[in-house]
Design a protein around this motif. Structure first.
Motif, PDB file in Angstrom:
ATOM      1  N   UNK A  28       0.842  -1.197   0.000  1.00 42.27           N
ATOM      2  CA  UNK A  28       0.000   0.000   0.000  1.00 42.27           C
ATOM      3  C   UNK A  28       0.879   1.249   0.000  1.00 42.27           C
ATOM      4  N   UNK A  29       1.947   1.247   0.802  1.00 44.28           N
ATOM      5  CA  UNK A  29       2.876   2.377   0.816  1.00 44.28           C
ATOM      6  C   UNK A  29       3.462   2.609  -0.574  1.00 44.28           C
ATOM      7  N   UNK A  30       3.883   1.550  -1.215  1.00 44.00           N
ATOM      8  CA  UNK A  30       4.445   1.669  -2.565  1.00 44.00           C
ATOM      9  C   UNK A  30       3.403   2.242  -3.523  1.00 44.00           C
ATOM     10  N   UNK A  31       2.169   1.745  -3.430  1.00 45.82           N
ATOM     11  CA  UNK A  31       1.101   2.246  -4.293  1.00 45.82           C
ATOM     12  C   UNK A  31       0.830   3.727  -4.074  1.00 45.82           C
ATOM     13  N   UNK A  32       0.801   4.134  -2.824  1.00 41.05           N
ATOM     14  CA  UNK A  32       0.565   5.550  -2.506  1.00 41.05           C
ATOM     15  C   UNK A  32       1.699   6.408  -3.057  1.00 41.05           C
ATOM     16  N   UNK A  33       2.934   5.958  -2.883  1.00 39.06           N
ATOM     17  CA  UNK A  33       4.077   6.761  -3.349  1.00 39.06           C
ATOM     18  C   UNK A  33       4.178   6.810  -4.867  1.00 39.06           C
ATOM     19  N   UNK A  34       3.753   5.755  -5.530  1.00 41.01           N
ATOM     20  CA  UNK A  34       3.744   5.777  -6.996  1.00 41.01           C
ATOM     21  C   UNK A  34       2.651   6.721  -7.499  1.00 41.01           C
ATOM     22  N   UNK A  35       1.482   6.654  -6.870  1.00 42.84           N
ATOM     23  CA  UNK A  35       0.365   7.511  -7.284  1.00 42.84           C
ATOM     24  C   UNK A  35       0.560   8.972  -6.869  1.00 42.84           C
ATOM     25  N   UNK A  36       1.212   9.172  -5.730  1.00 41.49           N
ATOM     26  CA  UNK A  36       1.378  10.525  -5.175  1.00 41.49           C
ATOM     27  C   UNK A  36       2.813  10.709  -4.668  1.00 41.49           C
ATOM     28  N   UNK A  37       3.789  10.876  -5.568  1.00 44.10           N
ATOM     29  CA  UNK A  37       5.182  11.000  -5.136  1.00 44.10           C
ATOM     30  C   UNK A  37       5.431  12.168  -4.181  1.00 44.10           C
ATOM     31  N   UNK A  38       4.583  13.175  -4.232  1.00 43.78           N
ATOM     32  CA  UNK A  38       4.744  14.339  -3.359  1.00 43.78           C
ATOM     33  C   UNK A  38       4.344  14.045  -1.909  1.00 43.78           C
ATOM     34  N   UNK A  39       3.787  12.869  -1.648  1.00 47.07           N
ATOM     35  CA  UNK A  39       3.362  12.501  -0.292  1.00 47.07           C
ATOM     36  C   UNK A  39       4.416  11.674   0.443  1.00 47.07           C
ATOM     37  N   UNK A  40       5.681  11.806   0.064  1.00 43.35           N
ATOM     38  CA  UNK A  40       6.730  10.988   0.677  1.00 43.35           C
ATOM     39  C   UNK A  40       6.676  11.059   2.202  1.00 43.35           C
ATOM     40  N   UNK A  41       6.821  12.251   2.769  1.00 42.36           N
ATOM     41  CA  UNK A  41       6.862  12.378   4.232  1.00 42.36           C
ATOM     42  C   UNK A  41       5.511  12.130   4.893  1.00 42.36           C
ATOM     43  N   UNK A  42       4.422  12.673   4.344  1.00 45.60           N
ATOM     44  CA  UNK A  42       3.133  12.337   4.955  1.00 45.60           C
ATOM     45  C   UNK A  42       2.841  10.833   4.940  1.00 45.60           C
ATOM     46  N   UNK A  43       3.150  10.171   3.833  1.00 47.11           N
ATOM     47  CA  UNK A  43       2.905   8.730   3.747  1.00 47.11           C
ATOM     48  C   UNK A  43       3.800   7.971   4.721  1.00 47.11           C
ATOM     49  N   UNK A  44       5.045   8.373   4.813  1.00 45.49           N
ATOM     50  CA  UNK A  44       5.977   7.733   5.742  1.00 45.49           C
ATOM     51  C   UNK A  44       5.501   7.909   7.180  1.00 45.49           C
ATOM     52  N   UNK A  45       5.048   9.096   7.520  1.00 45.52           N
ATOM     53  CA  UNK A  45       4.551   9.358   8.869  1.00 45.52           C
ATOM     54  C   UNK A  45       3.259   8.599   9.169  1.00 45.52           C
ATOM     55  N   UNK A  46       2.325   8.594   8.226  1.00 48.10           N
ATOM     56  CA  UNK A  46       1.048   7.897   8.426  1.00 48.10           C
ATOM     57  C   UNK A  46       1.286   6.394   8.588  1.00 48.10           C
ATOM     58  N   UNK A  47       2.139   5.824   7.751  1.00 48.75           N
ATOM     59  CA  UNK A  47       2.432   4.393   7.853  1.00 48.75           C
ATOM     60  C   UNK A  47       3.105   4.069   9.185  1.00 48.75           C
ATOM     61  N   UNK A  48       4.040   4.910   9.593  1.00 48.09           N
ATOM     62  CA  UNK A  48       4.732   4.680  10.865  1.00 48.09           C
ATOM     63  C   UNK A  48       3.771   4.785  12.045  1.00 48.09           C
ATOM     64  N   UNK A  49       2.932   5.791  12.048  1.00 43.84           N
ATOM     65  CA  UNK A  49       1.980   5.962  13.153  1.00 43.84           C
ATOM     66  C   UNK A  49       0.987   4.806  13.197  1.00 43.84           C
ATOM     67  N   UNK A  50       0.434   4.447  12.054  1.00 42.16           N
ATOM     68  CA  UNK A  50      -0.513   3.333  12.008  1.00 42.16           C
ATOM     69  C   UNK A  50       0.113   2.030  12.463  1.00 42.16           C
ATOM     70  N   UNK A  51       1.307   1.740  11.983  1.00 41.50           N
ATOM     71  CA  UNK A  51       1.985   0.501  12.332  1.00 41.50           C
ATOM     72  C   UNK A  51       2.414   0.496  13.796  1.00 41.50           C
ATOM     73  N   UNK A  52       2.823   1.651  14.311  1.00 39.41           N
ATOM     74  CA  UNK A  52       3.190   1.754  15.723  1.00 39.41           C
ATOM     75  C   UNK A  52       1.967   1.521  16.606  1.00 39.41           C
ATOM     76  N   UNK A  53       0.846   2.127  16.255  1.00 42.46           N
ATOM     77  CA  UNK A  53      -0.377   1.916  17.030  1.00 42.46           C
ATOM     78  C   UNK A  53      -0.828   0.457  16.975  1.00 42.46           C
ATOM     79  N   UNK A  54      -0.653  -0.171  15.831  1.00 43.99           N
ATOM     80  CA  UNK A  54      -0.968  -1.598  15.731  1.00 43.99           C
ATOM     81  C   UNK A  54      -0.065  -2.429  16.631  1.00 43.99           C
ATOM     82  N   UNK A  55       1.220  -2.080  16.666  1.00 45.27           N
ATOM     83  CA  UNK A  55       2.154  -2.768  17.562  1.00 45.27           C
ATOM     84  C   UNK A  55       1.795  -2.549  19.019  1.00 45.27           C
TER      85      UNK A  55
END
Length: 139
Positions: A28-55
């Motif tokens: 999903x991260x790869x798909x988001x970055x391919x579709x929206x390359x300008x979302x590098x940091x927001x996508x990285x932060x959202x994925x990290x926060x979501x995955x951290x909360x899941x952990x």
């Protein structure tokens, strides 16, 4: 898919992938970055926060387990995660991004009543490092 929906899908998949449920948020991260390359940091932060909360949800499950016998039934052959967590403390949670063993480490950290701030820090650090490597390879 617009940017907001993409980030919401990324958050959801990264949260669920860090629980005891199977999932692959990296795709999903790869798909988001391919579709929206300008979302590098927001996508990285959202994925990290979501995955951290899941952990942390796995950590909370560990906190709710009443005794070692209940934990050994739940984890079965993965009890080595409990031993590693006890031996190395919170820094072992940097490895929480690893498939299967990462979930076990988070549950073990909760069961051991590890400091939740230290646990959160090392879980987030490991999750961020993994997503950063993936996102950097795409970008």
């Amino acid at each position: 898919m617009d940017e907001s929906a993409s980030l919401l899908a990324l958050f959801t998949s990264s949260f669920l992938a860090a629980t005891l449920l199977p999932g692959g948020s990296e795709a999903v991260l790869i798909g988001v970055l391919i579709a929206h390359p300008d979302l590098f940091w927001p996508a990285l932060n959202v994925a990290t926060i979501g995955n951290t909360l899941g952990g942390l949800s796995s950590y909370i499950i560990g906190r709710l387990l009443p005794d070692e016998q209940a934990l050994s039934k739940k984890l079965g052959r993965y009890m080595h995660g409990l031993r590693w967590t006890r031996q190395h403390g919170a820094p072992i949670l940097f490895l929480s991004w690893l498939p299967l063993i990462g979930d076990v480490l988070c549950v073990a950290a909760g069961w051991l009543r590890m400091n939740w701030l230290a646990a959160t820090f090392f879980i987030a650090l490991g999750k961020f490092a993994r997503y950063w490597v993936i996102a950097s390879a795409i970008n």
